[in-house]
Scaffold this motif. Structure first.
Motif, mmCIF file in Angstrom:
data_model
loop_
_atom_site.group_PDB
_atom_site.id
_atom_site.type_symbol
_atom_site.label_atom_id
_atom_site.label_comp_id
_atom_site.label_asym_id
_atom_site.label_seq_id
_atom_site.Cartn_x
_atom_site.Cartn_y
_atom_site.Cartn_z
ATOM 1 N N SER A 118 0.849 -1.198 0.000
ATOM 2 C CA SER A 118 0.000 0.000 0.000
ATOM 3 C C SER A 118 0.879 1.241 0.000
ATOM 4 O O SER A 118 2.114 1.149 0.091
ATOM 5 N N ILE A 119 0.219 2.387 -0.090
ATOM 6 C CA ILE A 119 0.873 3.686 0.043
ATOM 7 C C ILE A 119 0.272 4.354 1.277
ATOM 8 O O ILE A 119 -0.947 4.530 1.373
ATOM 9 N N ARG A 120 1.129 4.721 2.220
ATOM 10 C CA ARG A 120 0.656 5.262 3.499
ATOM 11 C C ARG A 120 1.452 6.518 3.845
ATOM 12 O O ARG A 120 2.513 6.789 3.267
ATOM 13 N N PRO A 121 0.961 7.275 4.812
ATOM 14 C CA PRO A 121 1.699 8.489 5.226
ATOM 15 C C PRO A 121 3.063 8.136 5.831
ATOM 16 O O PRO A 121 3.270 7.059 6.386
ATOM 17 N N PHE A 122 3.956 9.081 5.744
ATOM 18 C CA PHE A 122 5.317 8.894 6.238
ATOM 19 C C PHE A 122 5.325 8.898 7.764
ATOM 20 O O PHE A 122 4.647 9.701 8.416
ATOM 21 N N ARG A 150 11.869 4.975 0.118
ATOM 22 C CA ARG A 150 10.508 4.469 -0.018
ATOM 23 C C ARG A 150 9.490 5.585 -0.292
ATOM 24 O O ARG A 150 8.306 5.302 -0.455
ATOM 25 N N ILE A 151 9.940 6.827 -0.315
ATOM 26 C CA ILE A 151 9.012 7.937 -0.517
ATOM 27 C C ILE A 151 8.422 7.870 -1.922
ATOM 28 O O ILE A 151 9.145 7.712 -2.917
ATOM 29 N N LEU A 196 4.229 13.920 2.902
ATOM 30 C CA LEU A 196 5.066 12.783 2.510
ATOM 31 C C LEU A 196 4.309 11.473 2.660
ATOM 32 O O LEU A 196 3.654 11.225 3.690
ATOM 33 N N HIS A 197 4.409 10.636 1.615
ATOM 34 C CA HIS A 197 3.851 9.279 1.623
ATOM 35 C C HIS A 197 4.943 8.304 1.200
ATOM 36 O O HIS A 197 5.826 8.649 0.394
ATOM 37 N N VAL A 198 4.863 7.134 1.722
ATOM 38 C CA VAL A 198 5.847 6.088 1.404
ATOM 39 C C VAL A 198 5.113 4.845 0.912
ATOM 40 O O VAL A 198 3.910 4.668 1.170
ATOM 41 N N VAL A 199 5.879 4.021 0.220
ATOM 42 C CA VAL A 199 5.366 2.739 -0.284
ATOM 43 C C VAL A 199 5.683 1.656 0.731
ATOM 44 O O VAL A 199 6.851 1.478 1.117
ATOM 45 N N SER A 204 3.096 12.298 -2.817
ATOM 46 C CA SER A 204 3.490 13.308 -1.849
ATOM 47 C C SER A 204 3.279 14.716 -2.399
ATOM 48 O O SER A 204 2.790 15.615 -1.675
ATOM 49 N N LEU A 205 3.600 14.969 -3.666
ATOM 50 C CA LEU A 205 3.392 16.284 -4.260
ATOM 51 C C LEU A 205 1.918 16.590 -4.439
ATOM 52 O O LEU A 205 1.480 17.751 -4.300
#
Length: 431
Positions: free
Chosen positions: A195-199, A207-208, A219-222, A213-214
């Motif tokens: 999934s993609i979740r918040p940092f 992993r960003i 910021l979100h990470v994988v 994120s833009l």
């Protein structure tokens, strides 16, 4: 005979030569001496080269551990060949062992500094194979004296199951190991997208996910799933062997299919880094604990090659203790003609373990008819047993245990995929 004795040709040449000389002297016929002179010459050469040694003969096998279909050489080792001109070998035929020459008989003249003739042997079925008894005879120069023949006990070979072609791309239903190639349900540092979740503090910068994120101005990470190994228990039904075995090149019995399939499955999972265990349900009750690596695979193959076939006395399905823990994939290789194996498999399924049955009964198998039994009664009994077998397989299917026939590569893919999907569903357990 372990001493040198005159051959029949030597005795015959000596007797005829002496008789010719006596006849020439008695009847005054020198032509008789001319006719018997070659015989006298051969007898004289044989006596002149009479052997004085006492040979020690042994057989030696190049390889004592082989796979089905492989070959080895059975060499004859003689400590002293100085007085030997001809070697004769006669090997007795043995079932499931091919010889070259096919009859096992061979003989040849020895060249200077040459070696005795070599017999080639190729085992055609797994198990312990004892080569047949061999008779060896040595002949001296000019065929004057012979040593032997002597009987020699054949060497024992350990024949491992053939490496059957097998490959599976399916993942383990419930991997609970440390490091492996199977996708886990738990998050981890793997390669499978989750999934993609918040940092969060501590996440790796690589992993960003910059596009998300833009777009969200945060910021979100994988996140990925972990990759773990699994435990695989291979259960082989050795209570009986149904059908006739024609070796690696012929028809296969139920035990042939089970042993070769077990070796192929074990080799596949060992190469993937999984922990593999073996349990044989039979007279010997052979067991190999969980392990990995090439040495562990060779141990499993050796246990399969040396297992004992038969039904222990007072054996019940609820008494078979396999020691299976949670997350272990159980693969049962059986013709499913025994209530013991059926009861054991059903108990494993009811415990919630991922279990699958590989049907090893050949389609064209016919029962062995005991002498004096009416063939019609034997055929009727076999049909009734087949009906009971179908009912047992149907009952296993109703409780969630898949049954597939062994067909080589890809046999377990669909079943393991279904078990993996079933393991991801929420389970409701009664308390």
């Amino acid at each position: 005979m372990t001493t040198w004795r005159a051959t029949a040709a030597m005795t015959r040449a000596t007797a005829l030569g002496a008789l010719g000389v006596a006849a020439a002297v008695l009847f005054g016929a020198p032509v008789v001496v001319v006719l018997t002179a070659p015989l006298l010459l051969l007898a004289a050469m044989g006596l002149l080269h009479r052997p004085n040694t006492s040979p020690v003969v042994e057989t030696e096998v190049d390889h004592v551990v082989l796979h089905e279909g492989q070959g080895t050489r059975v060499r004859l080792v003689v400590d002293d060949l100085s007085d030997v001109e001809h070697v004769t070998r006669l090997s007795s035929p043995v079932r499931h062992v091919a010889l070259h020459p096919a009859a096992g008989r061979m003989g040849c003249l020895l060249e200077p500094d040459g070696e005795p003739p070599v017999v080639e042997a190729s085992p055609r079925r797994w198990g312990r194979r004892l080569l047949g008894e061999e008779n060896v005879a040595l002949t001296g120069r000019w065929a004057g004296y012979r040593w032997g023949p002597v009987s020699m006990v054949g060497s024992q070979l350990q024949v491992l199951p053939v490496r059957a072609p097998f490959d599976s791309r399916a993942e383990a239903p419930q991997p609970l190991g440390v490091v492996g190639a199977h996708r886990s349900r738990r998050p981890g540092d793997g390669t499978e997208f989750a999934s993609i979740r918040p940092f969060h503090p501590g996440d790796r910068l690589r992993r960003i996910h910059w596009r998300v994120s833009l777009r969200t101005d945060a910021l979100h990470v994988v996140s990925t799933r972990g990759e773990e190994d699994t435990a695989v228990l291979v259960v082989v039904d050795a209570l009986a062997d149904h059908g006739r075995s024609g070796g690696v090149d012929g028809a296969s019995s139920s035990l042939d299919v089970a042993v070769r399939a077990a070796a192929a499955i074990a080799e596949h999972h060992v190469r993937r880094g999984d922990r593999v265990s073996l349990r044989v349900v039979g007279t010997g009750g052979e067991t190999v604990r969980y392990g990995t690596g090439a040495r562990h695979l060779r141990l499993i193959q050796a246990r399969l090659a040396t297992m004992q076939v038969g039904t222990p006395r007072d054996l019940r399905g609820d008494q078979v203790q396999l020691g299976v823990t949670a997350g272990t994939v159980v693969i049962v290789l059986s013709p499913m003609l025994s209530d013991v194996v059926g009861t054991m498999t059903a108990s494993l399924v009811k415990r919630g373990l991922p279990v699958l049955v590989v049907d090893t009964l050949p389609t064209d198998v016919v029962p062995a008819v005991v002498e004096g039994t009416d063939p019609r009664i034997a055929d009727l009994a076999w049909r009734m047993r087949r009906i009971e077998r179908r009912e047992a397989l149907a009952r296993l299917a109703t409780i969630g245990c898949p049954v597939v026939a062994w067909r080589g590569p890809g046999t377990l893919d669909e079943v393991l995929h279904r078990l993996a999907r079933w393991a991801q569903l929420p389970q409701v357990r009664a308390r």
